[in-house]
Design a protein around this motif. Structure first.
Motif, mmCIF file in Angstrom:
data_model
loop_
_atom_site.group_PDB
_atom_site.id
_atom_site.type_symbol
_atom_site.label_atom_id
_atom_site.label_comp_id
_atom_site.label_asym_id
_atom_site.label_seq_id
_atom_site.Cartn_x
_atom_site.Cartn_y
_atom_site.Cartn_z
ATOM 1 N N LEU A 64 3.046 13.752 -4.566
ATOM 2 C CA LEU A 64 3.744 12.475 -2.896
ATOM 3 C C LEU A 64 3.688 13.367 -1.871
ATOM 4 O O LEU A 64 3.857 12.810 -1.470
ATOM 5 C CB LEU A 64 4.908 12.437 -3.845
ATOM 6 N N VAL A 65 4.159 15.008 -2.515
ATOM 7 C CA VAL A 65 3.816 15.246 -0.916
ATOM 8 C C VAL A 65 2.626 15.306 0.135
ATOM 9 O O VAL A 65 2.705 15.340 0.910
ATOM 10 C CB VAL A 65 4.816 17.046 -0.651
ATOM 11 N N SER A 87 0.178 -1.471 0.234
ATOM 12 C CA SER A 87 -0.381 -0.002 0.054
ATOM 13 C C SER A 87 0.943 1.311 -0.033
ATOM 14 O O SER A 87 1.800 1.377 0.724
ATOM 15 C CB SER A 87 -0.740 -0.007 1.573
ATOM 16 N N THR A 88 0.332 2.420 -0.608
ATOM 17 C CA THR A 88 1.249 3.562 -0.760
ATOM 18 C C THR A 88 0.976 4.451 0.483
ATOM 19 O O THR A 88 1.709 5.412 0.979
ATOM 20 C CB THR A 88 0.468 4.978 -1.929
ATOM 21 N N LYS A 89 0.320 3.847 1.454
ATOM 22 C CA LYS A 89 0.004 4.827 2.844
ATOM 23 C C LYS A 89 0.937 3.719 4.062
ATOM 24 O O LYS A 89 1.188 4.223 4.742
ATOM 25 C CB LYS A 89 -1.531 3.793 3.837
ATOM 26 N N ASN A 90 1.952 3.566 3.315
ATOM 27 C CA ASN A 90 3.197 2.982 3.914
ATOM 28 C C ASN A 90 4.349 4.066 3.756
ATOM 29 O O ASN A 90 5.079 4.096 4.338
ATOM 30 C CB ASN A 90 3.861 1.938 3.608
ATOM 31 N N ILE A 91 3.573 5.035 2.669
ATOM 32 C CA ILE A 91 5.192 5.919 2.866
ATOM 33 C C ILE A 91 5.111 7.621 3.262
ATOM 34 O O ILE A 91 3.845 7.900 3.817
ATOM 35 C CB ILE A 91 4.857 6.542 1.248
ATOM 36 N N SER A 92 5.771 7.758 4.709
ATOM 37 C CA SER A 92 5.343 8.624 5.937
ATOM 38 C C SER A 92 5.858 10.113 4.622
ATOM 39 O O SER A 92 6.881 10.004 4.513
ATOM 40 C CB SER A 92 6.431 8.485 6.677
ATOM 41 N N ASN A 98 -1.029 10.731 4.566
ATOM 42 C CA ASN A 98 -0.884 9.296 5.335
ATOM 43 C C ASN A 98 -0.932 9.813 6.629
ATOM 44 O O ASN A 98 -1.464 8.992 7.217
ATOM 45 C CB ASN A 98 0.334 8.576 4.890
ATOM 46 N N ASP A 99 0.690 10.576 6.976
ATOM 47 C CA ASP A 99 0.542 11.281 8.057
ATOM 48 C C ASP A 99 -0.432 11.486 8.810
ATOM 49 O O ASP A 99 -1.339 10.994 10.074
ATOM 50 C CB ASP A 99 1.677 11.398 8.078
ATOM 51 N N HIS A 130 -4.068 11.581 8.329
ATOM 52 C CA HIS A 130 -4.899 9.678 8.591
ATOM 53 C C HIS A 130 -4.619 8.975 9.740
ATOM 54 O O HIS A 130 -5.376 8.851 11.131
ATOM 55 C CB HIS A 130 -5.181 9.212 7.604
ATOM 56 N N ARG A 131 -3.350 8.525 9.673
ATOM 57 C CA ARG A 131 -2.878 8.290 10.879
ATOM 58 C C ARG A 131 -2.922 8.947 12.741
ATOM 59 O O ARG A 131 -3.390 7.764 12.154
ATOM 60 C CB ARG A 131 -1.287 7.530 10.167
ATOM 61 N N THR A 132 -2.644 10.235 12.099
ATOM 62 C CA THR A 132 -2.816 9.985 14.141
ATOM 63 C C THR A 132 -3.549 10.640 14.182
ATOM 64 O O THR A 132 -3.971 10.342 15.168
ATOM 65 C CB THR A 132 -2.043 12.100 13.173
ATOM 66 N N LEU A 133 -4.675 10.618 13.269
ATOM 67 C CA LEU A 133 -6.008 11.154 13.833
ATOM 68 C C LEU A 133 -6.768 9.224 14.947
ATOM 69 O O LEU A 133 -7.752 9.985 15.415
ATOM 70 C CB LEU A 133 -6.959 11.376 12.492
#
Length: 448
Positions: free
Chosen positions: A433-434, A349-354, A440-441, A443-446
């Motif tokens: 990309l940015v 998944s592209t969600k793995n990129i930070s 991603n970050d 969404h992951r933090t929330l």
């Protein structure tokens, strides 16, 4: 230092070190190739500090710390003094231009090897990979037992928990069956295969780790230290005592002890603790205490400190450390390109990129763990920066290298019109990309 300000501080340190090293690569090789450097900037925007060096280069630190650049004498940006034409960038041979552009990523690779070399010599404190498996997880169904020590993952020998996680993370990106070698507490060595191919493709890697179900084994139910004045000490429990049961219910490990204490003390704080002291059974009455420590939510306390997991330190002499640094750099390079390939074919998944948010959080966390861990973090980010810059995207170093390779083949430079179109395409790709990594970050933090 709060988590937020710590993350900001260590992000600035990370970017400052890595961007400086990257841009110094361009600067150093440009000077060796006879190109005049007009400006060496760390950051973008207005300068908050600058000075002119004896070589005529303007050195500055700018207000926006997300990158940097080396401005060279370039005929494409205006008239060039005839006296300086031999120091102009586009007038140099294509091979010199390739060397100048490739030097930035190249210096990041050099930094990666140097940081890992120093890390291996300092020694990185870690834990032994003694594990347990969540019931009904992939690991449990494959046969992993509590107390198994991982010896190798996917053919890669491991001696620490973090190395095991790294190897498992790479295997999870490919979703191929993962061979696992473990040693039981009794010494028996077993070969297992974890069927990662049963996992659905394209999910975030943290979901894969949850399904895998491997974690460090909880410590045994031994009173490593008894806190004075607390219920356990008042009842006569001593350091080194092994807790056998609580109110007649057997205790398997320290996590099990905590669960039983919370459950039974909620009914009555008066507990009967059976223990083993120097081989002799003993039963003591303990009155648990309801309290909060260090701002944590209140819970039932006995005042017993658990033993720490078995330590494992990776530390080598200079020669072996250098060899390990080279091997680690090569392995992580292959893994990074493998991850890019897995994202392109939909397995990862592209969600793995930070984004910089994730980098800041990891920078702060690694810095709190000590210098060796922070050096490893810097090395991995530096390697990622090198690989990212080598991607054939216009505006990045890899895009310029692509233009020069085309020039070598066709015998003349790429037209200015093609370069302008490529510049726009590169900017769109880069901003996309940015934006995606920031999403991603956030969404992951929330969700955390």
């Amino acid at each position: 230092m709060t988590s937020f300000f710590g993350s900001v501080f260590w992000l600035l340190v990370t970017l400052g070190v890595l961007v400086t090293f990257h841009e110094f690569g361009h600067y150093w090789v440009a000077r060796r190739c006879g190109v005049k450097v007009l400006r060496f900037s760390i950051g973008f925007g207005s300068a908050i500090w600058k000075r002119i060096g004896r070589d005529g280069t303007e050195y500055c630190i700018a207000a926006i710390p997300l990158g940097g650049y080396v401005k060279m004498l370039d005929a494409r940006e205006g008239e060039v003094d005839p006296a300086l034409r031999d120091q102009e960038f586009t007038g140099k041979s294509v091979w010199k231009r390739i060397a100048i552009v490739a030097a930035g990523p190249g210096f990041n690779v050099i930094f990666t090897i140097a940081a890992l070399w120093l890390m291996f010599m300092l020694g990185r404190s870690d834990f032994a990979p003694i594990v347990t498996a969540t019931p009904h997880s992939i690991a449990a169904e494959a046969g992993v037992q509590p107390g198994d020590r991982i010896l190798s993952v996917n053919g890669q020998n491991v001696s620490t928990w973090s190395d095991s996680l790294d190897a498992m993370g790479n295997a999870l990106l490919t979703l191929s069956p993962m061979p696992l070698t473990v040693r039981q507490p009794g010494g028996q060595i077993r070969q297992l295969t974890l069927p990662l191919n049963q996992l659905p493709a394209g999910k975030p890697i943290d979901q894969y780790f949850d399904r895998l179900g491997l974690s460090l084994a909880p410590p045994p139910a031994i009173a490593d230290r008894v806190k004075p004045g607390q219920p356990a000490a008042l009842a006569g429990i001593q350091g080194g005592d092994r807790i056998v049961s609580v109110n007649g219910q057997p205790v398997a490990d320290f996590d099990g002890l905590n669960k039983l204490v919370q459950a039974d003390a909620a009914k009555s704080p008066h507990l009967t603790i059976a223990l083993n002291r120097h081989g002799q059974p003993l039963a003591l009455d303990v009155t648990a205490r309801w309290e909060s420590l260090g701002g944590e939510p209140a819970k039932w306390m006995l005042g017993i400190a658990s033993p720490r997991p078995e330590p494992a330190t990776v530390q080598y002499g200079p020669v072996r450390a250098f060899s390990a640094a080279l091997a680690t750099t090569w392995r992580n390079t292959r893994q990074t390109f493998g991850m890019i390939g897995s994202m392109l074919d939909g397995h990862a998944s592209t969600k793995n990129i930070s984004s910089v948010i994730g980098i800041a959080q990891y920078a702060n966390a690694s810095a709190q763990m000590g210098l060796a861990w922070f050096l490893q973090f810097l090395a991995m980010v530096s390697l990622s920066l090198a690989i990212l810059n080598l991607l054939p995207i216009p505006v990045l170093d890899g895009g310029h290298l692509l233009y020069y390779l085309i020039e070598l083949v066709k015998g003349s430079p790429v037209s200015e019109q093609v370069m302008v179109v490529g510049q726009y395409i590169g900017l769109v790709l880069l901003f996309s990309l940015v934006g995606w990594t920031l999403y991603n970050d956030i969404h992951r933090t929330l969700l955390s």
